[in-house]
Motif scaffolding. Sequence first.
Motif, PDB file in Angstrom:
ATOM      1  N   ASN A 258       0.891  -1.109  -0.174  1.00 52.85           N
ATOM      2  CA  ASN A 258      -0.004   0.069   0.042  1.00 52.85           C
ATOM      3  C   ASN A 258       0.769   1.053   0.060  1.00 52.85           C
ATOM      4  OD1 ASN A 258      -2.339  -1.552  -0.164  1.00 52.85           O
ATOM      5  ND2 ASN A 258      -2.622  -1.398   2.226  1.00 52.85           N
ATOM      6  N   VAL A 259       2.248   1.392   0.435  1.00 53.94           N
ATOM      7  CA  VAL A 259       2.956   2.343   0.644  1.00 53.94           C
ATOM      8  C   VAL A 259       3.312   2.734  -0.830  1.00 53.94           C
ATOM      9  CG1 VAL A 259       5.330   3.220   1.240  1.00 53.94           C
ATOM     10  CG2 VAL A 259       3.919   1.932   2.993  1.00 53.94           C
ATOM     11  N   PRO A 260       4.120   2.092  -1.741  1.00 53.31           N
ATOM     12  CA  PRO A 260       4.232   2.659  -3.013  1.00 53.31           C
ATOM     13  C   PRO A 260       3.089   3.085  -3.901  1.00 53.31           C
ATOM     14  CG  PRO A 260       4.785   0.151  -2.892  1.00 53.31           C
ATOM     15  CD  PRO A 260       4.598   0.618  -1.436  1.00 53.31           C
ATOM     16  N   ASN A 261       2.000   1.991  -3.652  1.00 52.56           N
ATOM     17  CA  ASN A 261       0.807   2.099  -4.357  1.00 52.56           C
ATOM     18  C   ASN A 261      -0.054   3.556  -4.076  1.00 52.56           C
ATOM     19  OD1 ASN A 261       0.787  -0.327  -5.468  1.00 52.56           O
ATOM     20  ND2 ASN A 261      -0.475  -1.358  -4.026  1.00 52.56           N
ATOM     21  N   ASN A 262       0.315   3.952  -2.669  1.00 50.51           N
ATOM     22  CA  ASN A 262      -0.515   5.125  -2.437  1.00 50.51           C
ATOM     23  C   ASN A 262       0.527   6.401  -2.959  1.00 50.51           C
ATOM     24  OD1 ASN A 262       0.583   7.529  -0.039  1.00 50.51           O
ATOM     25  ND2 ASN A 262      -1.802   7.362  -0.021  1.00 50.51           N
ATOM     26  N   ILE A 263       1.989   6.235  -3.136  1.00 48.30           N
ATOM     27  CA  ILE A 263       2.642   7.162  -3.643  1.00 48.30           C
ATOM     28  C   ILE A 263       2.258   7.451  -4.902  1.00 48.30           C
ATOM     29  CG2 ILE A 263       5.104   7.476  -4.105  1.00 48.30           C
ATOM     30  CD1 ILE A 263       5.954   6.594  -1.737  1.00 48.30           C
ATOM     31  N   PHE A 264       2.253   6.466  -6.008  1.00 50.74           N
ATOM     32  CA  PHE A 264       2.016   6.740  -7.036  1.00 50.74           C
ATOM     33  C   PHE A 264       0.468   6.866  -7.465  1.00 50.74           C
ATOM     34  CE2 PHE A 264       5.938   3.655  -7.111  1.00 50.74           C
ATOM     35  CZ  PHE A 264       6.771   4.695  -7.483  1.00 50.74           C
ATOM     36  N   ARG A 265      -0.286   6.543  -6.584  1.00 44.10           N
ATOM     37  CA  ARG A 265      -1.734   6.815  -6.860  1.00 44.10           C
ATOM     38  C   ARG A 265      -1.766   8.537  -6.648  1.00 44.10           C
ATOM     39  NH1 ARG A 265      -3.673   3.984  -3.467  1.00 44.10           N
ATOM     40  NH2 ARG A 265      -4.141   5.566  -1.721  1.00 44.10           N
ATOM     41  N   VAL A 266      -1.134   8.975  -5.768  1.00 42.00           N
ATOM     42  CA  VAL A 266      -1.316  10.507  -5.139  1.00 42.00           C
ATOM     43  C   VAL A 266      -0.662  11.283  -6.253  1.00 42.00           C
ATOM     44  CG1 VAL A 266      -0.425  12.095  -3.697  1.00 42.00           C
ATOM     45  CG2 VAL A 266      -1.566  10.109  -2.914  1.00 42.00           C
ATOM     46  N   LEU A 267       0.573  10.910  -6.802  1.00 41.20           N
ATOM     47  CA  LEU A 267       1.489  11.579  -7.661  1.00 41.20           C
ATOM     48  C   LEU A 267       0.539  11.243  -9.134  1.00 41.20           C
ATOM     49  CD1 LEU A 267       5.088  10.580  -7.064  1.00 41.20           C
ATOM     50  CD2 LEU A 267       3.790  12.362  -6.229  1.00 41.20           C
ATOM     51  N   ARG A 268       0.107  10.288  -9.542  1.00 41.85           N
ATOM     52  CA  ARG A 268      -0.705  10.237 -10.779  1.00 41.85           C
ATOM     53  C   ARG A 268      -1.875  11.177 -10.838  1.00 41.85           C
ATOM     54  NH1 ARG A 268      -0.356   5.364 -10.969  1.00 41.85           N
ATOM     55  NH2 ARG A 268       1.309   5.065 -12.136  1.00 41.85           N
ATOM     56  N   ALA A 269      -2.460  11.337  -9.696  1.00 41.86           N
ATOM     57  CA  ALA A 269      -3.780  12.238  -9.422  1.00 41.86           C
ATOM     58  C   ALA A 269      -3.455  13.612  -9.438  1.00 41.86           C
ATOM     59  CB  ALA A 269      -4.618  11.628  -8.158  1.00 41.86           C
ATOM     60  N   SER A 270      -2.063  14.019  -9.358  1.00 40.15           N
ATOM     61  CA  SER A 270      -1.768  15.211  -9.175  1.00 40.15           C
ATOM     62  C   SER A 270      -1.567  16.045 -10.552  1.00 40.15           C
ATOM     63  CB  SER A 270      -0.433  15.500  -8.232  1.00 40.15           C
ATOM     64  OG  SER A 270       0.115  16.705  -8.549  1.00 40.15           O
ATOM     65  N   GLU A 271      -2.303  17.181 -10.874  1.00 41.43           N
ATOM     66  CA  GLU A 271      -1.826  17.813 -11.858  1.00 41.43           C
ATOM     67  C   GLU A 271      -0.689  18.474 -12.146  1.00 41.43           C
ATOM     68  OE1 GLU A 271      -5.011  20.689 -12.917  1.00 41.43           O
ATOM     69  OE2 GLU A 271      -6.730  19.572 -12.626  1.00 41.43           O
ATOM     70  N   MET A 272       0.054  18.735 -11.028  1.00 41.14           N
ATOM     71  CA  MET A 272       1.181  19.347 -10.867  1.00 41.14           C
ATOM     72  C   MET A 272       2.225  18.402 -11.459  1.00 41.14           C
ATOM     73  SD  MET A 272       3.693  20.553  -7.601  1.00 41.14           S
ATOM     74  CE  MET A 272       2.531  22.199  -7.495  1.00 41.14           C
ATOM     75  N   ILE A 273       2.190  17.133 -11.121  1.00 42.05           N
ATOM     76  CA  ILE A 273       3.014  15.993 -11.382  1.00 42.05           C
ATOM     77  C   ILE A 273       2.775  15.631 -12.815  1.00 42.05           C
ATOM     78  CG2 ILE A 273       4.317  13.979 -10.747  1.00 42.05           C
ATOM     79  CD1 ILE A 273       4.941  16.287  -8.889  1.00 42.05           C
ATOM     80  N   ASP A 274       1.559  14.940 -12.909  1.00 38.75           N
ATOM     81  CA  ASP A 274       1.001  14.288 -13.896  1.00 38.75           C
ATOM     82  C   ASP A 274       1.349  15.244 -15.047  1.00 38.75           C
ATOM     83  OD1 ASP A 274      -0.348  11.820 -15.138  1.00 38.75           O
ATOM     84  OD2 ASP A 274      -1.746  13.210 -15.592  1.00 38.75           O
TER      85      ASP A 274
END
Length: 457
Positions: free
Chosen positions: A216-232
Motif C-alpha cells: 500500500n505504501v508504493p501504491n499510495n505514492i504513485f496514486r497520489v502523484l498520478r492524481a496530481s495535476e502538478m506532477i502528471d
Amino acid sequence: MITHNYIFLALYFILTVNFHMIESTSKISPSYYNSQTFSHSYIDIVNTLKTYNQNEIKFNEKERTILTTPVQTYSNTKGRNTVFDKLDKKIQDIKCTCSLIVKTKLVYLANILDGLQRGESIQFTWGELNVVKEEAGFMLLLFQKGQYNAGKWFWSYYFKIMAIIEYESNKNFFEEPPFGEEELQSDITNFIKYCKDNKYLPRNRTESELVSKNPNVPNNIFRVLRASEMIDIDYVNDMQYISIDDLYLKPLWDEHDLLFRQITGSAVEWKPTIRRHAVEVNKTKEYIKNRQWISKPFGHLSYHKLIKHIISVRIYTFLWVLLEIFNNEMPKMNPFRLNLAYLDTMGTIDRVQKYMHYTETLFFDLVAAFNGAKHEDPINFDSLIARISERVKDILVELNGRSSNGSNWICVNINEDFTYDMILEFLQEFDDNFSQLNEKLTILNYDLAIGILVEGH
C-alpha cells in the motif's frame, strides 16, 4: 540534504516567488522582501504521501499556512525555520521510501534485461516498462518541484529504464554488470543505511520485506502523484516523450545567435566560449552516440555547466545594464514614470527568472534588493551593480580563462540618456531574448535537464 542555514536567502525550495513590501525596511535585510512559499498543491502532495516511517510526519493547518503564505511583516518570520526544517524531514522521509522502492525495482529491471538478452520480445514487457518509467519520472518531478536534490540513483534508474525500452538500439551498449555503477550500488545502499540510522526506515526489516509486505505504501505514492495535476501534466508534457538528446540540451547545440548575441549597453567577449561551445557539442554528440549515458549517466555534464553559465551571464548582464540605466535616469524621472518603470522591470524579471537556476542564489537576492530599494532614499544601485559585475566577471573567467592583458571579458557603459520609452525597448529586448530561448526549449524542461548537473555535482 539541503539545510536551511539562511532560510530566506537560500532559495532552494521556492515553488512560488512573490515580491511583497514588508514593514520596517530599516530593520530587515532586503532579502526578506523575497517571500518564500510553496504552492498549496505541493504541500497537499507532500502531506498526503505515506512512507515506511513508523512515525508519520504530518503538517497541521498552522504549519500549512506558514509554508504557503508569503511573509508580510517581521513578526511573520517567527517560527518559520522550525516548520521549514520539518518540511525538510518530510521530504527526506519520502526520499528514503522512494529510494527503497527504486532499489527493489532494480531486481525487476535486471530480470527483464536478462530476458531480452536471451531473445525474449520486449512486447511482453512494454506496458510494464512504461509504467515503471512513469513512476520513476513522477519521483524525479516530485523532488524537482520542491527544488530538492533527489539523488544520483533516481536519474541512473530512469536512464536505465529509457535504455531498456529502446533495447534494440541499445542492446550492444549494456556493460557487465548492467546495474553496477556506484550510484545504483554503494550510493543507494549507503543512503538507505542513513535512512535506517535516522529512523526514516525500520532497522530490523529488509528492503524486499518492507516492499512486499507493505504494497500500500508504493501504491499510495504513485496514486497520489498520478492524481496530481502538478506532477502528471509535467510528466506528460516534459518527460513522457523526452529524448536523451534533449536531456543533454540538444535544442541549444546550434543556437549561436541566441546564446552569444550582444546586449544593448554592453560588450561581452564571447569568442573563447564560442570555441569551447563547439568542442563541448562534439563531445556531447559522441557521448550520446556511444551510449555512455547508460552506464555513466553523470560522465559528461560539462555542456550542461557551460549552458548554465552562459544563460547566467546573459541574465546578469541585462540586470547590470538595467541598473546602470536606473542609476542615470531615476533622478530625472517623475514618481509616476519611475513606478511604472519598476513595475515593468519586475514583470520582465518575473518572466525570465525561471531560466536562472535556483543554485544562483545571488540572482534572487539581487532581485529582492532591487524590489526593496525603490522605498529607500536616496536611491542608488551602486552596491547591487558591484555584486553583479563581480559575479559576471567570475563566470566569464571560468568560461574564457584569464586574459593575458587583464581583461574582464565584459564592458558595460551607458553613455546616452534613456527615455521611459527606451527603457521599455530595453526591457523588450530582455524579454524577447528569453522568449526565443523558451521556444527552443519547449520540448524539454530546462530546469529538469539542468537538475542532472546539480545532482552530478
